[in-house]
Design a protein around this motif. Sequence first.
Motif, mmCIF file in Angstrom:
data_model
loop_
_atom_site.group_PDB
_atom_site.id
_atom_site.type_symbol
_atom_site.label_atom_id
_atom_site.label_comp_id
_atom_site.label_asym_id
_atom_site.label_seq_id
_atom_site.Cartn_x
_atom_site.Cartn_y
_atom_site.Cartn_z
ATOM 1 N N HIS A 1 1.684 13.387 -2.307
ATOM 2 C CA HIS A 1 2.073 12.125 -3.258
ATOM 3 C C HIS A 1 1.086 11.311 -2.438
ATOM 4 C CE1 HIS A 1 6.480 12.901 -2.430
ATOM 5 N NE2 HIS A 1 6.368 13.735 -1.891
ATOM 6 N N ASP A 2 -0.054 11.832 -2.198
ATOM 7 C CA ASP A 2 -1.134 10.536 -2.718
ATOM 8 C C ASP A 2 -0.803 9.704 -3.430
ATOM 9 O OD1 ASP A 2 -1.754 11.098 0.094
ATOM 10 O OD2 ASP A 2 -3.742 12.788 -0.581
ATOM 11 N N LYS A 3 -2.124 8.222 -3.600
ATOM 12 C CA LYS A 3 -2.177 7.677 -4.934
ATOM 13 C C LYS A 3 -2.757 8.410 -5.845
ATOM 14 C CE LYS A 3 -3.377 3.142 -6.619
ATOM 15 N NZ LYS A 3 -3.912 2.035 -6.282
ATOM 16 N N GLY A 4 -2.225 8.807 -7.401
ATOM 17 C CA GLY A 4 -3.240 9.484 -8.020
ATOM 18 C C GLY A 4 -3.043 11.269 -7.749
ATOM 19 N N CYS B 1 4.801 12.301 -12.627
ATOM 20 C CA CYS B 1 5.811 11.913 -13.278
ATOM 21 C C CYS B 1 5.231 10.630 -13.992
ATOM 22 C CB CYS B 1 6.178 10.534 -12.767
ATOM 23 S SG CYS B 1 6.981 11.434 -10.547
ATOM 24 N N GLN B 2 3.721 10.651 -14.767
ATOM 25 C CA GLN B 2 3.366 10.180 -15.536
ATOM 26 C C GLN B 2 3.683 10.076 -16.549
ATOM 27 O OE1 GLN B 2 -0.243 8.572 -14.565
ATOM 28 N NE2 GLN B 2 0.060 7.460 -12.605
ATOM 29 N N VAL C 1 1.967 14.879 -7.831
ATOM 30 C CA VAL C 1 3.297 14.191 -7.632
ATOM 31 C C VAL C 1 3.014 12.331 -8.740
ATOM 32 C CG1 VAL C 1 5.331 12.473 -7.396
ATOM 33 C CG2 VAL C 1 4.708 14.620 -5.341
ATOM 34 N N ASP C 2 2.447 11.990 -8.380
ATOM 35 C CA ASP C 2 2.255 10.904 -9.111
ATOM 36 C C ASP C 2 1.637 11.479 -10.631
ATOM 37 O OD1 ASP C 2 2.920 8.512 -7.598
ATOM 38 O OD2 ASP C 2 0.367 7.680 -7.507
ATOM 39 N N ARG C 3 0.735 12.301 -11.101
ATOM 40 C CA ARG C 3 -0.008 12.544 -12.236
ATOM 41 C C ARG C 3 1.186 12.875 -12.769
ATOM 42 N NH1 ARG C 3 -4.701 15.714 -10.059
ATOM 43 N NH2 ARG C 3 -4.433 16.984 -11.990
ATOM 44 N N ASP D 1 6.312 9.458 -20.032
ATOM 45 C CA ASP D 1 4.377 9.013 -20.899
ATOM 46 C C ASP D 1 5.698 8.406 -22.278
ATOM 47 O OD1 ASP D 1 5.719 11.578 -22.549
ATOM 48 O OD2 ASP D 1 3.353 12.203 -22.299
ATOM 49 N N GLU E 1 12.506 12.925 -6.919
ATOM 50 C CA GLU E 1 12.161 11.421 -7.373
ATOM 51 C C GLU E 1 12.724 10.253 -7.839
ATOM 52 O OE1 GLU E 1 8.498 9.373 -7.673
ATOM 53 O OE2 GLU E 1 8.307 11.044 -5.872
ATOM 54 N N LYS F 1 13.185 7.749 -9.297
ATOM 55 C CA LYS F 1 12.674 7.448 -10.846
ATOM 56 C C LYS F 1 12.936 8.215 -12.142
ATOM 57 C CE LYS F 1 7.472 7.606 -10.365
ATOM 58 N NZ LYS F 1 6.356 6.986 -10.277
#
Length: 980
Positions: A128-131, A138-139, A134-136, A143, A171, A173
């Motif tokens: 769950h770190d920024k970037g 989810c994008q 999970v972030d990558r 998209d 997640e 979202k």
Amino acid sequence: MDLLLPPISASLGAMGSLAHKLDALLDTEHKDEMGKLGTRLLELSKARDPPVTARIWMKDVRELSYDMENFVDTEEDWIHNMSPFMGCVKEANARYERYRLESVPSHTYVFPIIHHRGRKTGLVVGLHDKGGPVDRLCQLLTDGDEQLKVLSIVGVGGIGKTTLAKQLWREHKLRDYFHCRAFVRTAKKPDMRRILRSILAQVRPHQPPDASEVDDLIHDLTEHLQDKRYIIIIDDIWDTSVWDVATCAFPEGNHGSRIITTTEIEDVALACCSYQSKYIFKMEPLSVSQSKQLFTNAVFGSGKEKSPQLDEVSDEIIRICDGLPQAIISISSVLVSHREANAVENWEHVQNNLPTSTTSDEILNFCYNSLPSCVQTCLLYLGIYPENYIILKEDIMKQWVAECFIRAPTEKEKMEVAGSYFDMLVNMGMIQHIDVDYSNAVLYYAVNHMFGGAPFATTPASTGLSQIRSLTFIGLMSCFPSVVEFKLLRFLNLHIWSDQPSTYFDLRVICEFVLLRYLQVTCSDTVYLPDQMQGLKHLETLEINARVIVIPSDVVHLQSLLHLRLGGGTELPDVTGIPRNVTVPSVANLLDESSSPPKSVMTIELLPPICRIPEWIGQLNNLCILKVVVGELLRDDIHILGGLPALTVLTLHVQRRTTELIGFTPRAFNALEYFEFRCGVLRLMFEEGAMPNLQRIKLGFNSHRGEQYGRLLVGIEHLSNVQEISGIIGSTVGAEEYDLQAAESAFKDATGKHHSNVSIKRSDIVVEEYGPLEKQHLVRGKHPSTSSEHTGSRKQESQQAIKQNSHNNSQLISRRSDGNKQASVELRNDPRSSVQKVIVIKIVDITDKRWKSSAFKVLSKFHGTNSVAANEEEGTLTVVGDLDPVVVVLALQKAKLNVQIVSMGSHIFSMGEGLMDKPEGRKMPGRNPPEGQQKPESNPTQLPHSLIPPYSPPYRPPPYRQHRHEVHQSREDPNSCVIQ
């Protein structure tokens, strides 16, 4: 021999059980021989790699122990006929000395676990770190591209692919972005039917799958997903053939749907992504700093630091784990029990014995060798389940106890020990937990591929069917073997799915298994149980998750019964082909009229509704778990339940709307830890001192059109130890979004004074039935709770209605006949269900003049029958009531009546009437007008069908509960729904 050993184990057979049964009865010489044999077997079982002669000797001794126990358990005069067996014991001891097996070196466990600590949650680092991953992902998933997109997560075993997939699943979202979703696990030898059924059951939860063939399941999935934005996660794919079949069910469309796969094989990942490498996410090992953080969290807890004395050895262990999260967590679970006494020495011992390879299988093998032998037995037992098969903790605990793998003074303590073993295996990764919901409550589990995956059942060449002691069958009904010869069966666990048209699954033979201790049946077809089961004096667990024709009349009198579960609600097609909810008939009458079951009972789950709480439940001082659906709840019922000293879990689903506050007084429900209450209207009051140990509470009720919510939860602030309050709000016919919002607001206001975490979610309508007076309000277009002109008198009317309904709970059977050879039976039931069936049945053979009385006798036993009319000239029966036509026909056939269904339709109560309308054309003496005089027209206002839906159990596919706590859906297919 150590008398503290479990009765049965993989290494010692039944020696532990025999030691207790024979110790006080054999003479000194025989006891010495038995003790010597047991001690030798115990020492050899500790050898890591014994020679072939030792392995053959141990196997022979284990088989001898089983034969001796079978003889002791089945022969009345066994004590005077043990000579042949004692001769075998002496011969086995002589062979041990002749082969010089004492020279075989015994082996001490690599690092035996001496104390187990509870599982730590949230052992996730870096995702769950920024970037981060999970972030990558989810994008990529959101998209805006409207074409179907497949993402593949690939990496070696134990690197965290499944963990990442589950984090994506949780997640919010993503949950809000997609219309429907599903999460399934495959296996090296996948069952495509099970996988497709699981997906379909999750994306279409309100209509469980009826199809059983792969082609039909693919068709149903494609049709349902055609116009939806969906996300499907398929975990642990081992072969492209799984993807080739599964992808046929996923329509491409242009709605932005997504599929996520996980695999260890890069070629499989490429095939899933149509060889577009940009959609492959390759998992990388943890960095050194991340590995240290995960190790420290796993051993010491989040935010805590380890002792400086352990730095050097812990750094070396972390280096050996090579950044694999599963290896770090598994080894940490071994270390965690020894982090205090002699910690440095113990940790160095672990370090020196760690395998040179850090693959997932090697690490798990190291952990297995660290387990006590009793826990090893419990783990090996899980090999009966297919790889990645979804299991329930409570089921496995009961099965271990029933198989006699656990030794403890009391039954409650046995379950506690079994639970600690289960948690230990979860910590080590040998049982994989499946996270559901967002509360970190682990509800479902899967067997690790290293220990599960029995491909098919085999019988050893040296073992006859009459020697089988335990049978677990998971598969199709056409493959199920005959169990007639299994006379020594002690354990029977059946998960069966019908693969061809059939009438029922016949299990009447089980009454002959006099040694049976455990019976669980999960079946998609009707189960036929024996009429009597009282001969099963050793039966401790009885769980029926299927439709049953008739519950044995003596089921509550089983002498050793500890766990009783009568399930209902399996989704099956009736004769019209329309899916409907099936409930177990006659349960209500059986339990209302019976005396108390054995006072040793610990668990009672009754999914079919009963009229009210039986008084004898108050006598069950060992009852820990009670889950029931009741027609109505009275004040006396709460008093009965409140005095149960051991009750820790209580689930009440009340069908009849409550008209007054239901109060919980001080010093009531002292042991209760979880309380679930569902009713169409929520009116509860908690006095100070009530439920002092309650930790979780779940409350369900309905929103109604125009309702002004009053006192929902009076005094809830007095529940000082409650940590979590969950609200489930359904919507009745006519209720709009404003009404739902008003109900949510009222619930928030009612719980606002409490300090715990409060969550609210919308769900299906909570089953809700109305009394006669309330129905009249509905007919006039006014909801009972909103009618201001009747506010003053409603309380008095409700009290009268409760008294009247209590009187009506008992059935009154009245027989009438006339000169035209017609007869009827009227069963005066509580007329709470407005939708009834009229079933016309033809008696094919009416030569037996007793057919009419036989039919009346059979049909009068069914709860829900309102009237039965017989026409002797035409040989027909007209049955009116809330009944399953298939069950009716099967019951009549069982009574040796050759019958056929002529027609079936709907019949509706007139409001205010206590009996069903008579079939058209019936002439009842004194009720028909004289000839020439027209009968006055009567057009009573009828309640719309939709206002009072027929009963369906309020249990959905997962999310299920924190395992011990929530009522769960009838398990037609325990693996059909994995994650919600």
